[in-house]
Design a protein around this motif. Structure first.
Motif, short mmCIF file in Angstrom:
data_model
loop_
_atom_site.label_atom_id
_atom_site.label_comp_id
_atom_site.label_asym_id
_atom_site.label_seq_id
_atom_site.Cartn_x
_atom_site.Cartn_y
_atom_site.Cartn_z
N ASN A 1 53.38 44.69 52.01
CA ASN A 1 52.05 44.99 51.26
C ASN A 1 51.75 46.44 51.33
N SER A 2 50.73 46.73 50.23
CA SER A 2 50.73 48.26 50.21
C SER A 2 49.15 48.49 49.58
N ILE A 3 48.52 49.34 49.89
CA ILE A 3 47.27 49.92 49.13
C ILE A 3 47.54 51.34 49.23
N GLU A 4 47.21 52.15 48.08
CA GLU A 4 47.70 53.23 47.74
C GLU A 4 46.43 53.86 46.92
N ALA A 5 46.43 55.31 47.20
CA ALA A 5 45.10 55.83 46.38
C ALA A 5 45.44 57.58 46.53
N GLY A 6 45.21 57.96 45.30
CA GLY A 6 45.44 59.42 45.32
C GLY A 6 45.04 60.00 43.80
N TRP A 7 45.63 60.98 43.59
CA TRP A 7 45.76 61.59 42.24
C TRP A 7 47.22 61.65 41.53
N GLN A 8 47.63 61.53 40.35
CA GLN A 8 48.55 61.59 39.59
C GLN A 8 48.73 62.06 38.52
N VAL A 9 49.90 62.36 37.79
CA VAL A 9 50.14 62.79 36.67
C VAL A 9 51.00 61.88 35.93
N SER A 10 50.68 61.34 35.07
CA SER A 10 51.84 60.27 34.52
C SER A 10 51.87 59.93 33.12
N PRO A 11 52.72 60.72 32.26
CA PRO A 11 52.61 60.60 30.93
C PRO A 11 52.67 59.26 30.37
N ASP A 12 53.77 58.54 30.91
CA ASP A 12 53.85 57.19 30.38
C ASP A 12 52.86 56.45 30.60
N LEU A 13 52.12 56.24 31.69
CA LEU A 13 50.80 55.55 32.09
C LEU A 13 49.59 56.10 31.24
N TYR A 14 49.46 57.22 30.78
CA TYR A 14 48.20 57.75 30.60
C TYR A 14 48.36 58.31 28.96
N THR B 1 49.97 46.11 45.87
CA THR B 1 50.76 45.15 45.93
C THR B 1 50.95 44.12 47.12
N SER B 2 51.34 42.99 47.03
CA SER B 2 51.60 42.21 48.21
C SER B 2 53.18 41.68 48.24
N ASP B 3 53.79 42.12 47.31
CA ASP B 3 55.27 41.58 47.33
C ASP B 3 56.08 42.68 47.00
N ALA B 4 56.11 44.17 47.40
CA ALA B 4 56.95 44.87 47.36
C ALA B 4 57.41 45.09 45.70
N TYR B 5 56.08 45.41 44.96
CA TYR B 5 56.09 45.54 43.69
C TYR B 5 56.47 44.59 42.79
N GLN B 6 56.96 43.43 43.20
CA GLN B 6 57.62 42.59 42.12
C GLN B 6 56.60 41.79 41.23
N ALA B 7 55.82 40.90 41.64
CA ALA B 7 55.04 40.43 40.85
C ALA B 7 53.44 40.69 40.78
N THR B 8 53.02 40.91 42.00
CA THR B 8 51.55 41.07 42.19
C THR B 8 51.19 42.73 42.16
N LEU C 1 48.40 42.52 55.23
CA LEU C 1 47.25 43.47 55.46
C LEU C 1 45.84 42.59 55.38
N GLY C 2 46.05 41.27 55.49
CA GLY C 2 44.76 40.23 55.89
C GLY C 2 44.73 40.80 57.37
N ASP C 3 45.56 41.10 58.01
CA ASP C 3 45.43 41.57 59.43
C ASP C 3 45.42 42.76 59.55
N SER C 4 46.10 43.49 59.70
CA SER C 4 46.25 45.07 59.63
C SER C 4 47.34 45.75 59.30
N ALA C 5 47.17 47.01 59.10
CA ALA C 5 48.38 47.83 58.57
C ALA C 5 49.40 48.17 59.75
N SER C 6 50.72 48.42 59.46
CA SER C 6 51.65 48.77 60.66
C SER C 6 52.01 50.10 60.50
#
Ligand SMILES: *[C@@H]1O[C@H](CO)[C@@H](O)[C@H](O)[C@H]1NC(C)=O
Ligand SMILES: *[C@@H]1O[C@H](CO)[C@@H](O)[C@H](O)[C@H]1NC(C)=O
Length: 430
Positions: A231-244, A256-263, A333-338
């Motif tokens: 489970n991961s929650i991420e925030a910051g700044w990025q430069v990403s030509p492909d995305l933007y 993501t809640s499944d290591a970047y697979q489906a969610t 992450l429904g509970d807490s982060a480790s």
């Protein structure tokens, strides 16, 4: 019952007829294509275009107002109840929580909300503000363009990370780290239960050599195991030509809640994050950025778990509470982060058989210090009593310190901090 209703509606009958025609046309095309390869290519291009249009329709909600940003972005002011989050089946009857019930820095100051933009502290803003603001009860959404989706490897992958790219510092499996060319220079803590994290990050516009590489500076809130169900929650700044489609520095979030697979996804590119703020657009350009031996501009990011309701909230700057990730999106992450990580990440594609010159942070090594290197300062965690605390036992990690490095320190003003980054390719990083 549902199927009776389905077939009795004339609208659906029309849809069915259209589908029959479409299938017939497809069949004709297909037969023709058996003798013509170029036709097959055209058919597949047409199918892709259809799929892209459908996806754009899903993502881009009908706006109340539209603002054109000087960088070419279109910002749609979408009614708060029409935002992408509410496409999620679990959020159909969700009642939006307009503000958190708890703030780790003390009571949430409602009065700040009515302050005009001029009275706000700090001069970091988003570029699109130059051309207007979104009305109350709407949220600003960066419009996805056809080209944005076409740059992705597939419609399904648009807005998602390509692979597992989380740095796993302790007992790490080198294959996992190196397989996709992701490189990091980070600081981290683990071993306790964490309910949030904070940092002030200076903002740069690092050069990204290849369009399919990126450079970012962010914090990670992590729980679960690195293989399957991270489970991961991420925030910051990025430069990403492909995305933007450009080299601008942009504010971003990821979950993501499944290591970047489906969610999960970046920003609001899938249903999940519920935005309550009408002033900050995820994925929009940040301006101004820091200059080498010049003015430094930094952003504040705080993510914390509301003890009441369990949602994960995000604050940008001192007074923009952006919204929240509902607790149900996650398992651990429904509970807490480790584990909490802060730092930089780039992709090195080794385009010419050598390390690319994609920069991390300012593109300079941490030794250069203030005004020259990238930094995270006043890094803190939210503990189990929901208070902000200094991180205990801060570790650092980097795959190749000759390419990108990290150096921690602490003092009265900056609390716990670190400088990080590097130029990528150089004589010691071939
Ligand atoms: C990752 O790959 C680089 C370049 O191929 C290599 O020099 C480095 O040692 C690898 N790192 C790890 C941790 O395996
Ligand atoms: C982004 O930067 C790269 C490398 O510095 C450059 O080649 C490219 O033209 C830039 N792209 C845009 C859209 O400005």
């Amino acid at each position: 019952m549902a199927s009776v209703a389905y077939f009795s509606s004339s609208h659906c009958r029309k849809g069915r007829r259209r589908r029959v025609v479409a299938v017939a046309l497809f069949f004709l095309y297909f037969c023709g294509c058996l003798v013509s390869l170029s036709c097959a290519a055209r058919l597949s291009a047409a199918m892709q275009k259809l799929e892209v249009q459908k996806h754009l329709k899903r993502l881009n909600k009908t706006p109340v107002k539209t603002i054109e940003s000087p960088d070419g972005d279109i910002i749609d002011c979408v009614h708060i109840s029409k935002q992408p989050a509410f496409d999620h089946p679990f959020l159909k009857d969700h009642k939006i929580q307009m503000r958190p019930s708890y703030h780790p820095e003390g009571l949430y100051d409602v009065n700040k909300e009515s302050m005009g933009p001029k009275e706000r502290t700090g001069s970091i803003a988003q570029l699109w503000h130059m051309n207007g603001r979104c009305p109350e009860d709407t949220i600003p959404v960066r419009r996805t363009k056809e080209d944005d989706v076409l740059r992705a490897s597939s419609v399904r992958r648009y807005g998602k990370k390509k692979s597992r790219s989380i740095p796993k510092p302790m007992g790490s499996d080198p294959d996992l780290i190196n397989q996709s060319g992701h490189q990091h220079a980070i600081a981290y803590v683990e071993g306790e239960r964490y309910y949030g994290a904070k940092a002030t990050i200076n903002v740069w516009e690092p050069q990204v050599q290849q369009p399919n590489e990126f450079s970012l500076s962010q914090l990670w809130i992590l729980a679960g195991s690195f293989g399957e169900d991270l489970n991961s929650i991420e925030a910051g700044w990025q430069v990403s030509p492909d995305l933007y489609g450009d080299n601008n520095t942009r504010l971003f979030t990821y979950w993501t809640s499944d290591a970047y697979q489906a969610t999960g996804c970046y920003n609001l590119l899938c249903s999940g994050f519920i935005q309550t703020n009408s002033e900050i657009a995820m994925g929009a350009s940040i301006s101004p950025v820091s200059g080498y031996r010049n003015s430094q501009y930094d952003i504040n990011i705080l993510i914390w778990k509301d003890p009441k309701g369990g949602n994960w909230w995000m604050q940008f700057g001192n007074d923009y509470v952006l919204g929240y990730w509902p607790s149900f999106l996650f398992s651990y992450l429904g509970d807490s982060a480790s584990m909490i990580e802060w730092g930089g990440e780039v992709v090195n594609t080794e385009a010419d058989g050598q390390h690319t010159s994609t920069q991390m942070g300012s593109g300079h090594f941490p030794e250069e210090g203030f005004g020259k290197a990238g930094y995270f300062r006043n890094i803190q965690v939210v503990d189990s009593s929901n208070n902000l605390k200094s991180p205990k036992g801060l570790g650092t990690y980097t795959e190749q310190s000759n390419c990108y490095d990290v150096q921690t320190g602490s003092n009265g003003d900056w609390g716990h901090y670190f400088y990080f980054g590097g130029p990528g390719r150089n004589p010691n990083c071939p």
